[in-house]
Design a protein around this motif. Structure first.
Motif, PDB file in Angstrom:
ATOM      1  N   PRO A 189     -52.873 -15.983   6.819  1.00  9.80           N
ATOM      2  CA  PRO A 189     -51.508 -15.477   6.632  1.00  9.80           C
ATOM      3  C   PRO A 189     -51.079 -15.562   5.170  1.00  9.80           C
ATOM      4  O   PRO A 189     -51.439 -16.504   4.451  1.00  9.80           O
ATOM      5  CB  PRO A 189     -50.658 -16.413   7.505  1.00  9.80           C
ATOM      6  N   ALA A 190     -50.329 -14.600   4.744  1.00 12.30           N
ATOM      7  CA  ALA A 190     -49.821 -14.611   3.373  1.00 12.30           C
ATOM      8  C   ALA A 190     -48.959 -15.842   3.134  1.00 12.30           C
ATOM      9  O   ALA A 190     -48.150 -16.227   3.982  1.00 12.30           O
ATOM     10  CB  ALA A 190     -49.010 -13.342   3.121  1.00 12.30           C
ATOM     11  N   GLY A 191     -49.159 -16.454   1.987  1.00  7.52           N
ATOM     12  CA  GLY A 191     -48.354 -17.592   1.598  1.00  7.52           C
ATOM     13  C   GLY A 191     -48.777 -18.908   2.210  1.00  7.52           C
ATOM     14  O   GLY A 191     -48.148 -19.946   1.951  1.00  7.52           O
ATOM     15  N   SER A 192     -49.817 -18.903   3.030  1.00  2.49           N
ATOM     16  CA  SER A 192     -50.267 -20.139   3.672  1.00  2.49           C
ATOM     17  C   SER A 192     -51.104 -20.978   2.715  1.00  2.49           C
ATOM     18  O   SER A 192     -51.629 -20.483   1.711  1.00  2.49           O
ATOM     19  CB  SER A 192     -51.060 -19.824   4.930  1.00  2.49           C
ATOM     20  N   VAL A 193     -51.241 -22.241   3.030  1.00  2.00           N
ATOM     21  CA  VAL A 193     -52.048 -23.168   2.242  1.00  2.00           C
ATOM     22  C   VAL A 193     -53.334 -23.446   3.011  1.00  2.00           C
ATOM     23  O   VAL A 193     -53.301 -24.028   4.105  1.00  2.00           O
ATOM     24  CB  VAL A 193     -51.292 -24.481   1.978  1.00  2.00           C
ATOM     25  N   SER A 194     -54.462 -23.022   2.459  1.00  4.14           N
ATOM     26  CA  SER A 194     -55.735 -23.243   3.131  1.00  4.14           C
ATOM     27  C   SER A 194     -56.202 -24.677   2.920  1.00  4.14           C
ATOM     28  O   SER A 194     -56.112 -25.219   1.805  1.00  4.14           O
ATOM     29  CB  SER A 194     -56.790 -22.275   2.603  1.00  4.14           C
ATOM     30  N   VAL A 195     -56.752 -25.260   3.994  1.00  6.55           N
ATOM     31  CA  VAL A 195     -57.282 -26.616   3.846  1.00  6.55           C
ATOM     32  C   VAL A 195     -58.462 -26.643   2.881  1.00  6.55           C
ATOM     33  O   VAL A 195     -58.715 -27.661   2.224  1.00  6.55           O
ATOM     34  CB  VAL A 195     -57.685 -27.204   5.220  1.00  6.55           C
ATOM     35  N   THR A 196     -59.176 -25.525   2.760  1.00  4.99           N
ATOM     36  CA  THR A 196     -60.306 -25.511   1.818  1.00  4.99           C
ATOM     37  C   THR A 196     -59.821 -25.546   0.378  1.00  4.99           C
ATOM     38  O   THR A 196     -60.530 -26.034  -0.513  1.00  4.99           O
ATOM     39  CB  THR A 196     -61.185 -24.273   2.049  1.00  4.99           C
ATOM     40  N   SER A 197     -58.595 -25.045   0.120  1.00  5.73           N
ATOM     41  CA  SER A 197     -58.061 -25.130  -1.242  1.00  5.73           C
ATOM     42  C   SER A 197     -57.736 -26.559  -1.637  1.00  5.73           C
ATOM     43  O   SER A 197     -57.567 -26.864  -2.822  1.00  5.73           O
ATOM     44  CB  SER A 197     -56.806 -24.264  -1.362  1.00  5.73           C
ATOM     45  N   LYS A 198     -57.668 -27.431  -0.652  1.00  8.41           N
ATOM     46  CA  LYS A 198     -57.416 -28.841  -0.913  1.00  8.41           C
ATOM     47  C   LYS A 198     -58.684 -29.676  -0.754  1.00  8.41           C
ATOM     48  O   LYS A 198     -58.626 -30.909  -0.731  1.00  8.41           O
ATOM     49  CB  LYS A 198     -56.338 -29.368   0.046  1.00  8.41           C
ATOM     50  N   GLY A 199     -59.834 -28.987  -0.628  1.00  7.49           N
ATOM     51  CA  GLY A 199     -61.106 -29.691  -0.612  1.00  7.49           C
ATOM     52  C   GLY A 199     -61.743 -29.885   0.735  1.00  7.49           C
ATOM     53  O   GLY A 199     -62.761 -30.591   0.842  1.00  7.49           O
ATOM     54  N   ALA A 200     -61.215 -29.265   1.799  1.00 11.11           N
ATOM     55  CA  ALA A 200     -61.843 -29.411   3.119  1.00 11.11           C
ATOM     56  C   ALA A 200     -63.222 -28.757   3.116  1.00 11.11           C
ATOM     57  O   ALA A 200     -63.432 -27.716   2.481  1.00 11.11           O
ATOM     58  CB  ALA A 200     -60.967 -28.790   4.195  1.00 11.11           C
ATOM     59  N   ASP A 201     -64.151 -29.358   3.830  1.00 10.71           N
ATOM     60  CA  ASP A 201     -65.545 -28.899   3.868  1.00 10.71           C
ATOM     61  C   ASP A 201     -65.796 -28.149   5.170  1.00 10.71           C
ATOM     62  O   ASP A 201     -65.877 -28.760   6.240  1.00 10.71           O
ATOM     63  CB  ASP A 201     -66.482 -30.098   3.758  1.00 10.71           C
ATOM     64  N   PRO A 202     -65.935 -26.811   5.119  1.00 11.64           N
ATOM     65  CA  PRO A 202     -66.132 -26.035   6.355  1.00 11.64           C
ATOM     66  C   PRO A 202     -67.520 -26.165   6.946  1.00 11.64           C
ATOM     67  O   PRO A 202     -67.792 -25.602   8.005  1.00 11.64           O
ATOM     68  CB  PRO A 202     -65.855 -24.600   5.910  1.00 11.64           C
ATOM     69  N   SER A 203     -68.403 -26.916   6.290  1.00 10.36           N
ATOM     70  CA  SER A 203     -69.742 -27.136   6.855  1.00 10.36           C
ATOM     71  C   SER A 203     -69.761 -28.293   7.836  1.00 10.36           C
ATOM     72  O   SER A 203     -70.734 -28.487   8.568  1.00 10.36           O
ATOM     73  CB  SER A 203     -70.748 -27.413   5.742  1.00 10.36           C
ATOM     74  N   GLY A 204     -68.705 -29.096   7.834  1.00  8.27           N
ATOM     75  CA  GLY A 204     -68.651 -30.250   8.713  1.00  8.27           C
ATOM     76  C   GLY A 204     -69.381 -31.463   8.184  1.00  8.27           C
ATOM     77  O   GLY A 204     -69.410 -32.506   8.847  1.00  8.27           O
ATOM     78  N   GLN A 205     -69.944 -31.371   6.996  1.00  4.92           N
ATOM     79  CA  GLN A 205     -70.689 -32.505   6.441  1.00  4.92           C
ATOM     80  C   GLN A 205     -69.755 -33.527   5.803  1.00  4.92           C
ATOM     81  O   GLN A 205     -69.894 -34.725   5.993  1.00  4.92           O
ATOM     82  CB  GLN A 205     -71.709 -32.001   5.419  1.00  4.92           C
ATOM     83  N   GLY A 206     -68.808 -33.043   5.012  1.00  8.75           N
ATOM     84  CA  GLY A 206     -67.902 -33.954   4.338  1.00  8.75           C
ATOM     85  C   GLY A 206     -66.719 -34.330   5.201  1.00  8.75           C
ATOM     86  O   GLY A 206     -66.446 -33.723   6.238  1.00  8.75           O
ATOM     87  N   ASP A 207     -65.981 -35.342   4.740  1.00  9.42           N
ATOM     88  CA  ASP A 207     -64.774 -35.794   5.429  1.00  9.42           C
ATOM     89  C   ASP A 207     -63.593 -34.980   4.915  1.00  9.42           C
ATOM     90  O   ASP A 207     -63.234 -35.049   3.738  1.00  9.42           O
ATOM     91  CB  ASP A 207     -64.557 -37.280   5.147  1.00  9.42           C
ATOM     92  N   SER A 208     -62.965 -34.219   5.801  1.00 12.63           N
ATOM     93  CA  SER A 208     -61.868 -33.337   5.412  1.00 12.63           C
ATOM     94  C   SER A 208     -60.492 -33.922   5.705  1.00 12.63           C
ATOM     95  O   SER A 208     -59.490 -33.219   5.594  1.00 12.63           O
ATOM     96  CB  SER A 208     -62.008 -31.985   6.135  1.00 12.63           C
ATOM     97  N   THR A 209     -60.419 -35.197   6.039  1.00  8.85           N
ATOM     98  CA  THR A 209     -59.143 -35.783   6.446  1.00  8.85           C
ATOM     99  C   THR A 209     -58.091 -35.658   5.351  1.00  8.85           C
ATOM    100  O   THR A 209     -56.976 -35.184   5.588  1.00  8.85           O
ATOM    101  CB  THR A 209     -59.326 -37.264   6.823  1.00  8.85           C
ATOM    102  N   GLN A 210     -58.420 -36.070   4.153  1.00  5.08           N
ATOM    103  CA  GLN A 210     -57.432 -36.050   3.084  1.00  5.08           C
ATOM    104  C   GLN A 210     -57.036 -34.627   2.726  1.00  5.08           C
ATOM    105  O   GLN A 210     -55.877 -34.360   2.395  1.00  5.08           O
ATOM    106  CB  GLN A 210     -57.951 -36.783   1.849  1.00  5.08           C
ATOM    107  N   ALA A 211     -57.975 -33.703   2.798  1.00  6.34           N
ATOM    108  CA  ALA A 211     -57.652 -32.304   2.511  1.00  6.34           C
ATOM    109  C   ALA A 211     -56.628 -31.775   3.511  1.00  6.34           C
ATOM    110  O   ALA A 211     -55.696 -31.043   3.134  1.00  6.34           O
ATOM    111  CB  ALA A 211     -58.921 -31.456   2.548  1.00  6.34           C
ATOM    112  N   PHE A 212     -56.757 -32.131   4.783  1.00  4.64           N
ATOM    113  CA  PHE A 212     -55.769 -31.718   5.776  1.00  4.64           C
ATOM    114  C   PHE A 212     -54.407 -32.338   5.462  1.00  4.64           C
ATOM    115  O   PHE A 212     -53.370 -31.675   5.544  1.00  4.64           O
ATOM    116  CB  PHE A 212     -56.229 -32.112   7.181  1.00  4.64           C
ATOM    117  N   ARG A 213     -54.402 -33.594   5.092  1.00  5.31           N
ATOM    118  CA  ARG A 213     -53.136 -34.253   4.759  1.00  5.31           C
ATOM    119  C   ARG A 213     -52.473 -33.594   3.552  1.00  5.31           C
ATOM    120  O   ARG A 213     -51.258 -33.354   3.539  1.00  5.31           O
ATOM    121  CB  ARG A 213     -53.386 -35.733   4.499  1.00  5.31           C
ATOM    122  N   ASP A 214     -53.276 -33.300   2.549  1.00  4.25           N
ATOM    123  CA  ASP A 214     -52.720 -32.682   1.347  1.00  4.25           C
ATOM    124  C   ASP A 214     -52.193 -31.285   1.635  1.00  4.25           C
ATOM    125  O   ASP A 214     -51.148 -30.883   1.101  1.00  4.25           O
ATOM    126  CB  ASP A 214     -53.793 -32.622   0.253  1.00  4.25           C
TER     127      ASP A 214
END
Length: 725
Positions: A189-214
C-alpha cells in the motif's frame, strides 16, 4: 478452555435445509427462509474416503483415542509406502491443503501428481505437532493426531483434473484435501512502512523481531507492510496500537513465531490482516502465552484474512477489546482453544472463520472477572475439535451463537455448550437472553469418561449454578449425533436447575440414542421439533440427583418422531439399541452417576462404575471415613453387591472396613449392612461380595470406608449392584 482442569465442516444448512453428500463433499442446500450455516470459504474440501485409492479406508469410529474418531466424517485413508489417494479436483485451484496423520515420532513426504505427472515439489508431513498429552485434564487421552500441510502447486488446475498424493515410505493417513484458487500476492500500500526497510529478513534466517517493532513505531496511524517471505520473530510484540499490520496474503507473507502479540492493554485501532503466523507449539503448557494474540488489541480493532497454525491458542483475549471484529480467518491445529473471549468482551463479532483440529473449545466465551456482553459467534465453520466443544459459552450477558456449522466433536464436549461452569472466580453466570439460532451440528456430542455417559450435540449445563437467563434455541439442524441431540444437565453433580429454555424449530436426523437427554431439574418448551431415525427413544428424563426435582418438557405443538420415553433410568441407552425391557440380571450401578466425599487426583468416583476393572476410585488420603455414592436411577430391591479392586498382582491383599447405606430420596440414609471388614486378594480375583438383607429397597447406594489395611484411603475399581442374591 485454556486454563482449566476439566471443562469442559463443510458447509451445511439450518433447519429445513437438506444435507447432501455428493462426491465426498458436504454441501448446503439452504432454504429461502433461513441462511445456510457456516462460513463462506475460499476453498472446497473433499474427503479422502470418497477419492480413488489403493490404500486402506479406516472408520467410521467414534471411540475416543482412535485415529478414525478424530477424522472428518470419522473416516480417512491410510497409505503405506507407494500407495496413493487420487482426488478429482472440484473447482479451479492452484493450491491445496491436506489434513493428514503420520505415526508418532515419524516424518516424511507425499509425492504430488497432477493429472498423472509428478510435481517437482513434494508435501512434507510430520508428527511433530501431533500426539498431545494433557494428563492433568481428567478424561483426556493422547489426542490431536491430525495436522495440516499446504502447497502452492505452481500451476492452475481445473474442475475434473486429478491430484494424487503418494506415500514415499512413511505411513500417512490422509483425511481431507482443501482445494483453493489463491489470488496473486497483493502489492504494498502507498505510504506504508515495510518491515524489510527496517531490516526484516524475508528468508527466515535472521531475527526480524526488532525490525517489526521499529516498523510499528514508524507507522503509527498508518500501515506496516509485510512483503512476501518468511520472517522469524524470537519474542512477542507489545505496545501495538493505532496501526495496521498487513501482508500480501496468507499464502505469501508468513511470520514464524509462537507468540506474536502479548500485551495487557492497548489504545486500540489495531488492524491485523492478510498474512500467516506459524508457531512451533508441540505441547500444551497453559502457563505459557503461546498465542497469536494474548491479551488486548484495544477497542475498534480487527483481525481478518489470517492463517494461524501450530499455536496453543489463536486469540486469548482479555482486557478491552470492545467492538473487535475477527473474520475470514483460518485457525488450524492449536493445542488449546481457537479463540477465547476471556471476560470483559463487549460488542465483539467473530464471524466467517474456519477452524479445524483444536485441542480445546474451538470458540469460547468465558466470563471471568467481568461478563462478556452483547457479543456473538456467527457463520463460522468448525471441524474436528479433538478435546472439548465446538462452541462454548461459559456465562455472559446477551450472547448470540448464530448460523455456525460444527462437525465431528471427539471427546469431552458437545457441538455447542451453553454453560454456567465457572472454573474460577469471580465468574459471571449467564444472564439476559442467550440466542442460539440457525446452527447445524453434524456428528457432534461425545462420550464423557468422567461422567460415564455421553454429552449431547447441544448441551445446556447448569454446572455450578442455576441457569436463569432466557435461552432461545431456534432453527437448529442436528444430523448423525452419535448420542443425543439436546442435553440438559447440571454437570457439577449438584442438581442446579436449567430453566427458561425454549427449543423452537429443529430437525434431528439419525441421532444415536435420544432426542432429549434431561439430567437436571428444570423445564424446557419444545415447538416444531421433528426427528427421524431415533436410535433408542425420544426422551431420557432422569434428573440427578433424584432428590433435586423433575424436568418438565412442555409440548408447544408441531413436534413429531420422538414421543417415547426411555424406560429404565438405571441404564444408559446405547446407540441404536431401541428401548428394551430391563435385564433382571443387569448390574444396576454400571454407568450411573457417582459422587464421593473426596477423590485423589484423577481417581474420580465415576471410575468405579465405568465397567473397566483397571480404573478405580480412590478417596482423599489419610482422611477416614470417606464415602462413595451411586444413584441407581430408580428405587430397586438390591440383594447383592460385588466390590472390586484392579485384578493386577501389583495390588497387594488388603482389608477394607465398609458400611453399606441406602436411601430412596438421596437425602436421608439408613444403614443396610453395618461396618465389616472385607478382604480383597488378587489371588482370588480381588473381589468381595456383600449380601443385602431381604426387604432392602434403595435408589442411592452409599459405601462408607473407615479403614483400609493396604492404603490410607477408600478404593474401588468397580461397584456392582444386582437384584439377584
Amino acid at each position: 478452555m485454556q486454563q482449566s482442569t476439566l471443562r469442559y465442516v463443510r458447509r451445511m444448512p439450518a433447519v429445513g435445509a437438506a444435507v447432501a453428500l455428493a462426491a465426498g463433499m458436504l454441501v448446503a442446500l439452504a432454504p429461502a427462509a433461513h441462511a445456510a450455516a457456516g462460513a463462506s470459504l475460499p476453498f472446497t474440501s473433499v474427503e479422502a474416503e470418497s477419492a480413488t485409492t489403493n490404500g486402506t479406508k479406516i472408520g467410521p469410529d467414534y471411540t475416543q483415542g482412535t485415529l478414525a474418531s478424530e477424522a472428518s466424517g470419522r473416516k480417512a485413508v491410510r497409505l503405506g509406502s507407494g500407495q496413493r489417494v487420487e482426488f478429482t479436483v472440484p473447482r479451479a485451484a492452484n493450491a491445496v491443503n491436506v489434513a493428514y496423520s503420520v505415526p508418532d515420532g515419524q516424518s516424511g513426504t507425499l509425492d504430488v501428481y497432477v493429472n498423472g505427472t509428478r510435481l517437482a515439489k513434494s508435501l512434507p508431513v510430520t508428527s511433530k505437532y501431533s500426539y498431545i498429552d494433557t494428563g492433568w485434564i481428567p478424561g483426556a487421552r493422547t489426542h490431536h493426531f491430525f495436522d495440516d500441510a499446504r502447497l502452492l502447486l505452481g500451476r492452475d488446475v481445473q474442475a475434473g483434473d486429478t491430484i494424487a498424493f503418494q506415500s514415499t515410505g512413511t505411513q500417512v493417513t490422509v483425511d481431507v484435501a482443501d482445494f483453493e484458487q489463491v489470488a496473486a500476492a497483493a502489492s504494498q500500500p502507498a505510504g506504508s512502512v515495510s518491515v524489510t526497510s527496517k531490516g526484516a529478513d524475508p528468508s527466515g534466517q535472521g531475527d526480524s523481531t526488532q525490525a517489526f517493532r521499529d516498523a510499528i513505531a514508524a507507522a503509527q496511524g498508518g500501515v506496516v507492510w509485510i512483503p512476501p517471505g518468511d520472517y522469524r520473530l524470537t519474542s512477542s510484540l507489545s505496545g501495538v496500537q493505532n496501526v495496521t499490520l498487513q501482508g500480501a496474503g496468507s499464502w505469501y507473507s508468513v511470520v514464524h513465531t509462537s507468540r506474536f502479540i502479548d500485551q495487557s492493554s492497548s489504545a486500540g485501532n489495531v488492524h491485523i490482516k492478510d498474512f500467516a503466523v506459524m508457531g512451533e507449539v508441540t505441547e500444551r503448557v497453559d502457563s505459557n502465552p503461546d498465542n497469536f494474540v494474548n491479551g488486548s488489541l484495544g477497542p475498534g480493532s480487527s483481525v481478518s484474512g489470517m492463517w494461524l497454525q501450530h499455536l496453543k491458542v489463536g486469540l486469548w483475549l482479555m482486557g478491552n477489546n470492545d467492538n473487535l471484529v475477527v473474520e475470514n480467518n483460518r485457525i488450524l491445529d492449536t493445542t488449546a482453544d481457537g479463540l477465547n473471549l476471556n471476560g470483559t468482551a463487549r460488542g465483539v463479532r467473530v464471524r466467517n472463520n474456519f477452524l479445524r483440529s483444536q485441542g480445546d473449545d474451538s470458540l469460547a466465551m468465558w466470563s471471568l472477572y467481568a461478563p462478556d456482553t452483547n457479543s456473538s459467534f456467527e457463520n463460522n465453520t468448525i471441524s474436528q475439535p479433538n478435546l472439548a466443544n465446538g462452541i462454548a459459552i461459559y456465562g455472559g450477558t446477551d450472547i448470540a451463537v448464530r448460523n455456525n456449522l460444527i462437525s465431528d466433536t471427539n471427546a469431552l464436549g458437545s457441538g455447542i455448550a451453553i454453560s454456567n461452569q465457572k472454573f474460577l472466580d469471580p465468574f459471571h453466570p449467564l444472564a439476559g437472553t442467550i440466542t442460539v439460532d440457525g446452527n447445524t451440528l453434524v456428528r457432534t456430542g461425545a462420550m464423557n469418561p468422567n461422567w460415564n455417559h455421553p454429552m449431547g450435540a447441544l448441551r445446556v449445563d447448569s454446572y455450578d449454578s442455576a441457569i436463569n437467563a432466557t435461552v432461545s434455541i431456534t432453527n437448529t439442524t442436528i444430523t448423525d449425533s452419535p448420542y443425543s441431540a439436546f442435553e440438559f444437565v447440571s454437570g457439577g453433580g449438584q442438581g442446579h436447575p436449567v430453566r427458561n429454555v425454549t427449543v423452537d424449530g429443529a430437525t434431528v436426523q439419525n441421532t444415536g440414542t435420544v432426542v432429549v437427554q434431561a439430567e437436571a431439574q428444570g423445564a424446557a418448551t419444545f415447538r416444531n421439533v421433528t426427528a427421524t431415525g431415533v436410535g433408542a427413544a425420544g426422551v431420557y428424563n432422569c434428573p440427578y440427583p433424584a432428590s433435586s426435582g423433575s424436568f418438565a418438557l412442555t409440548d408447544a405443538g408441531g413436534n413429531s418422531g420422538w414421543s417415547s420415553t426411555w424406560s429404565d433410568c438405571s441404564t444408559w441407552p446405547q446407540p441404536g439399541q431401541g428401548n428394551p425391557d430391563p435385564d433382571p440380571n443387569r448390574n444396576l450401578a454400571k454407568g450411573r452417576p457417582a459422587t464421593a466425599t473426596g477423590s485423589q487426583d484423577v481417581y474420580t468416583p465415576g471410575k468405579a462404575v465405568d465397567g473397566d476393572p483397571n480404573s478405580y476410585w480412590e478417596s482423599t488420603n489419610n482422611a477416614f471415613p470417606q464415602s462413595w455414592t451411586v444413584d441407581l436411577g430408580s428405587t430397586e430391591a438390591v440383594r447383592r453387591l460385588v466390590l472390586k479392586l484392579p485384578p493386577s498382582s501389583a495390588w497387594g491383599a488388603r482389608t477394607q472396613t465398609i458400611t453399606v447405606l441406602g436411601s430412596t430420596d438421596g437425602a436421608t440414609y439408613s444403614t443396610v449392612v453395618g461396618p465389616q471388614g472385607y478382604r480383597f486378594d488378587p489371588a482370588t480375583g480381588n473381589t468381595a461380595t456383600v449380601s443385602l438383607p431381604g426387604g432392602t429397597s434403595l435408589r442411592h447406594l452409599r459405601l462408607t470406608v473407615s479403614a483400609n489395611t493396604g492404603w490410607p484411603a477408600g478404593q474401588f475399581s468397580e461397584v456392582e449392584a444386582y437384584l439377584t442374591s
